[in-house]
Design a protein around this motif. Structure first.
Motif, PDB file in Angstrom:
ATOM      1  N   PRO A 144       0.806  -1.226   0.000  1.00 44.38           N
ATOM      2  CA  PRO A 144       0.000   0.000   0.000  1.00 44.38           C
ATOM      3  C   PRO A 144       0.837   1.274   0.000  1.00 44.38           C
ATOM      4  O   PRO A 144       0.475   2.266  -0.645  1.00 44.38           O
ATOM      5  CB  PRO A 144      -0.838  -0.119   1.278  1.00 44.38           C
ATOM      6  N   SER A 145       1.955   1.281   0.717  1.00 40.76           N
ATOM      7  CA  SER A 145       2.780   2.482   0.761  1.00 40.76           C
ATOM      8  C   SER A 145       3.320   2.802  -0.625  1.00 40.76           C
ATOM      9  O   SER A 145       3.253   3.952  -1.088  1.00 40.76           O
ATOM     10  CB  SER A 145       3.927   2.323   1.758  1.00 40.76           C
ATOM     11  N   ILE A 146       3.842   1.789  -1.324  1.00 41.88           N
ATOM     12  CA  ILE A 146       4.357   2.011  -2.678  1.00 41.88           C
ATOM     13  C   ILE A 146       3.234   2.395  -3.621  1.00 41.88           C
ATOM     14  O   ILE A 146       3.394   3.290  -4.462  1.00 41.88           O
ATOM     15  CB  ILE A 146       5.075   0.741  -3.182  1.00 41.88           C
ATOM     16  N   TYR A 147       2.081   1.758  -3.466  1.00 41.39           N
ATOM     17  CA  TYR A 147       0.935   2.045  -4.335  1.00 41.39           C
ATOM     18  C   TYR A 147       0.540   3.521  -4.251  1.00 41.39           C
ATOM     19  O   TYR A 147       0.373   4.191  -5.288  1.00 41.39           O
ATOM     20  CB  TYR A 147      -0.247   1.157  -3.937  1.00 41.39           C
ATOM     21  N   PHE A 158       0.017  -6.978  -4.534  1.00 43.37           N
ATOM     22  CA  PHE A 158      -0.464  -6.824  -3.167  1.00 43.37           C
ATOM     23  C   PHE A 158      -0.393  -8.125  -2.376  1.00 43.37           C
ATOM     24  O   PHE A 158      -0.387  -8.094  -1.146  1.00 43.37           O
ATOM     25  CB  PHE A 158      -1.894  -6.276  -3.165  1.00 43.37           C
ATOM     26  N   SER A 159      -0.362  -9.243  -3.048  1.00 50.13           N
ATOM     27  CA  SER A 159      -0.230 -10.515  -2.331  1.00 50.13           C
ATOM     28  C   SER A 159       1.166 -10.623  -1.740  1.00 50.13           C
ATOM     29  O   SER A 159       2.148 -10.201  -2.353  1.00 50.13           O
ATOM     30  CB  SER A 159      -0.475 -11.690  -3.281  1.00 50.13           C
ATOM     31  N   GLU A 160       1.242 -11.202  -0.553  1.00 49.27           N
ATOM     32  CA  GLU A 160       2.546 -11.366   0.083  1.00 49.27           C
ATOM     33  C   GLU A 160       3.483 -12.183  -0.795  1.00 49.27           C
ATOM     34  O   GLU A 160       4.680 -11.909  -0.883  1.00 49.27           O
ATOM     35  CB  GLU A 160       2.376 -12.039   1.443  1.00 49.27           C
ATOM     36  N   GLU A 161       2.898 -13.184  -1.462  1.00 55.32           N
ATOM     37  CA  GLU A 161       3.652 -13.997  -2.411  1.00 55.32           C
ATOM     38  C   GLU A 161       2.700 -14.428  -3.514  1.00 55.32           C
ATOM     39  O   GLU A 161       1.604 -14.911  -3.243  1.00 55.32           O
ATOM     40  CB  GLU A 161       4.257 -15.219  -1.717  1.00 55.32           C
TER      41      GLU A 161
END
Length: 249
Positions: free
Chosen positions: A72-75, A193-196
């Motif tokens: 979210p921060s990068i988004y 957005f998925s962790e992996e």
């Protein structure tokens, strides 16, 4: 460890013109009191009302960074850069956020004239180029009227020459505005957005896994197909991912 410079951008003109000043102030107060969850909720409420600004996106990115929410921060930093690609505060903070990502993907740099041309166009957003074209158009009209009503030959020639030059600048600004718009529309990006997330060689659960990506990585969207998206990374690598694993910018 590098220290992130977290500066709340409070642009008075943007606050008063583009968003609810009371709600924005409440969000800023919550952020200042380290209540980042409340700040995020209020900033998101501003966006839900259809009110956007660099300050809102930037502060949202900061709040998520404080909570170690990488994607979210990068988004939201990316969303802020879409509105103002030259904002140095956003540019600095997004680099700190990117340093938290797992995937280290090299960038295939553009070369030659195309690189310089795209870099120059990206100096301003589509809206800014459009505003410049309007300003040049108004100046052209004023100069043309001065030329038309002037009685002195030397003044008329001077005004005519300047008017033509300004007219050309206006036309160039319009061209750059459409080029910037085309670049944005033809280059649709998303943040994982998925962790992996597994990237496959075809748009199917039966497809062979090509490689893995992790939250915060930026990818270009090439194609949509039945809940799958074909992506391309900055190094040119391509593959298919499920649509729900990323969020489009």
């Amino acid at each position: 460890m590098k220290k992130l410079i977290l500066i709340l951008l409070v642009f008075v003109s943007l606050v008063t013109q583009a968003q609810n000043p009371t709600l924005f102030e409440e969000a800023n107060d919550a952020y200042a009191n380290d209540d980042f969850e409340t700040a995020i909720a209020k900033y998101e409420e501003i966006l839900a009302n259809g009110e956007t600004s660099v300050a809102t996106y930037f502060n949202l990115g900061n709040a998520h960074y404080k909570l170690n929410n990488v994607a979210p921060s990068i988004y939201y930093y990316e969303k802020a850069l879409q509105l103002n690609p030259t904002d140095e505060d956003v540019q600095n903070n997004i680099e700190f956020a990117r340093s938290m990502t797992i995937d280290d993907i090299p960038v295939n740099e553009e070369t030659g004239f195309q690189k310089s041309f795209n870099k120059f166009i990206s100096t301003f957003s589509y809206d800014t180029w459009a505003y410049l074209s309007i300003i040049f158009s108004v100046i052209f009209v004023v100069l043309f009227l001065m030329y038309y009503f002037s009685r002195r030959p030397l003044v008329k020639r001077t005004l005519f020459g300047i008017a033509i030059f300004v007219f050309l600048l206006g036309g160039i600004s319009v061209f750059f505005a459409f080029q910037q718009q085309e670049i944005q529309f033809n280059n649709q990006f998303a943040i994982i957005f998925s962790e992996e997330a597994e990237v496959k060689n075809e748009p199917s659960q039966r497809g062979e896994a090509a490689f893995m990506l992790h939250e915060g990585t930026k990818a270009r969207i090439l194609e949509d197909y039945q809940g799958w998206v074909k992506i391309e990374l900055s190094n040119g690598t391509q593959g298919w991912m499920e649509n729900n694993t990323l969020k489009r910018l």
